[in-house]
Design an enzyme around this catalytic site. Structure first.
Site, PDB file in Angstrom:
ATOM      1  CE1 TYR A  75      46.973  70.457  55.032  1.00 58.25           C
ATOM      2  CE2 TYR A  75      47.650  69.903  57.259  1.00 58.25           C
ATOM      3  CZ  TYR A  75      47.786  69.748  55.895  1.00 58.25           C
ATOM      4  OH  TYR A  75      48.727  68.878  55.406  1.00 58.25           O
ATOM      5  CG  PHE A 107      47.129  60.846  51.526  1.00 63.29           C
ATOM      6  CD1 PHE A 107      46.198  61.467  52.347  1.00 63.29           C
ATOM      7  CD2 PHE A 107      47.328  61.362  50.260  1.00 63.29           C
ATOM      8  CE1 PHE A 107      45.477  62.571  51.903  1.00 63.29           C
ATOM      9  CE2 PHE A 107      46.621  62.462  49.809  1.00 63.29           C
ATOM     10  CZ  PHE A 107      45.693  63.065  50.629  1.00 63.29           C
ATOM     11  N   PRO A 108      49.391  58.269  55.167  1.00 62.93           N
ATOM     12  CG  PRO A 108      49.724  58.510  57.476  1.00 62.93           C
ATOM     13  CD  PRO A 108      49.402  59.298  56.230  1.00 62.93           C
ATOM     14  N   GLY A 131      46.433  55.610  53.491  1.00 61.56           N
ATOM     15  CA  GLY A 131      45.887  55.355  52.168  1.00 61.56           C
ATOM     16  C   GLY A 131      44.854  56.339  51.689  1.00 61.56           C
ATOM     17  N   PRO A 159      44.221  54.326  47.795  1.00 63.51           N
ATOM     18  CG  PRO A 159      42.173  53.446  47.125  1.00 63.51           C
ATOM     19  CD  PRO A 159      43.274  54.348  46.665  1.00 63.51           C
TER      20      PRO A 159
END
Length: 291
Positions: free
Chosen positions: A67, A218-219, A221, A226
């Protein structure tokens, strides 16, 4: 908009059987950059976000050495903002992806390359042992289709050496989880999952039954699935809440094994996300979110 909260209100989970963490945590992916092709963010803001997250009760931070973008790296920000680390702060990381010349994680390390990636995380975070290390499998596609035994066994050896406390797997199917469990205990699974992305419901149920944390990436979306906010509108109005808050509250309500790690590089968004911990969805709300 609901913002006053503490992450502890979202409940607690015993990660790996010996690490208590609040079920509402923080994901560090968006600290260096908001989107894969976005501008590099101010590291000073990242430091402020991390410190505020801990003030709001976050004790579980999810990160990775890869990251990073343009000289700004999530692990470096975590160390700068929070070291020396408070007792009880759990930092999870993941290894497997390799960065290409553009800085995107498009490659994948083999078994022999994982030690170096683990050591990168140890150095950048400034710790002697990593609390939780996920083997991140594949790219952005669906899980499954490749054996993970050799790579997971390499991480299990590092766990035996004392460099890793607990192991996890990310972007895996049930067969790959079986492979991992045949080698060493698995403390957590990190797959795509949110209020409108429930394809891994069976895997979640298995994790809940077996005491394994299920930690959606991606909690809210992001990525390729999405969230349609219009489908949350009625519940948002009832609670005076945002779409992000309702999506996170749904995760916390759905299973005691679910740990939410929403990520952001913006202080206002952090406050908003943490506000989800105090929302209690009703049966009427849950029924509406099934539509």
């Amino acid at each position: 908009m609901t913002t006053d909260t503490n992450a502890a209100l979202g409940g607690e989970f015993l990660l790996g059987g010996d690490l208590p963490v609040h079920r509402l945590g923080f994901g560090a992916m968006r600290l260096p950059v908001g989107t894969f092709d976005g501008a590099v963010r101010d590291p000073e803001t990242g430091v402020a976000v991390l410190r505020r997250a801990v003030e709001l009760g976050v004790d579980h931070i999810d990160t990775a050495w890869f990251y990073r973008r343009g000289g700004v790296a999530a692990n470096d920000l975590i160390r700068r903002a929070l070291a020396p680390y408070a007792d009880g702060l759990v930092i999870a990381t993941k290894v497997g992806p390799l960065l290409d010349d553009t800085g995107l994680p498009t490659g994948e390390a083999g078994p022999g390359g994982l030690r170096g990636l683990v050591e990168d995380n140890l150095r950048s975070l400034g710790v002697e042992r990593l609390d939780l290390v996920y083997l991140r499998v594949g790219g952005m596609g669906a899980p499954g289709g490749a054996s993970i035994s050799d790579r997971f066994a390499a991480l299990a050896e590092l766990r035996e050496e004392g460099l890793i406390r607990h192991l996890g797997v990310s972007n895996v199917d049930a067969a790959q989880l079986d492979e991992a469990l045949a080698i060493a205990p698995v403390a957590a699974v990190q797959n795509s999952f949110h209020v409108q992305d429930r394809g891994d419901a069976e895997l979640l149920a298995r994790c809940e039954k077996d005491g394994i944390a299920f930690v959606p990436f991606f909690p809210l979306g992001g990525g390729w699935r999405p969230i349609d906010q219009t489908r949350l509108a009625a519940v948002m109005e009832r609670h005076g809440a945002t779409a992000s808050q309702i999506a996170l509250a749904w995760l916390l309500e759905t299973s005691p094994a679910l740990l939410a790690i929403p990520g952001t590089g913006v202080l206002d968004h952090l406050e908003e996300n943490m506000g989800a911990a105090r929302i209690r969805l009703t049966p009427e709300d849950l029924a509406a979110l099934e539509d």
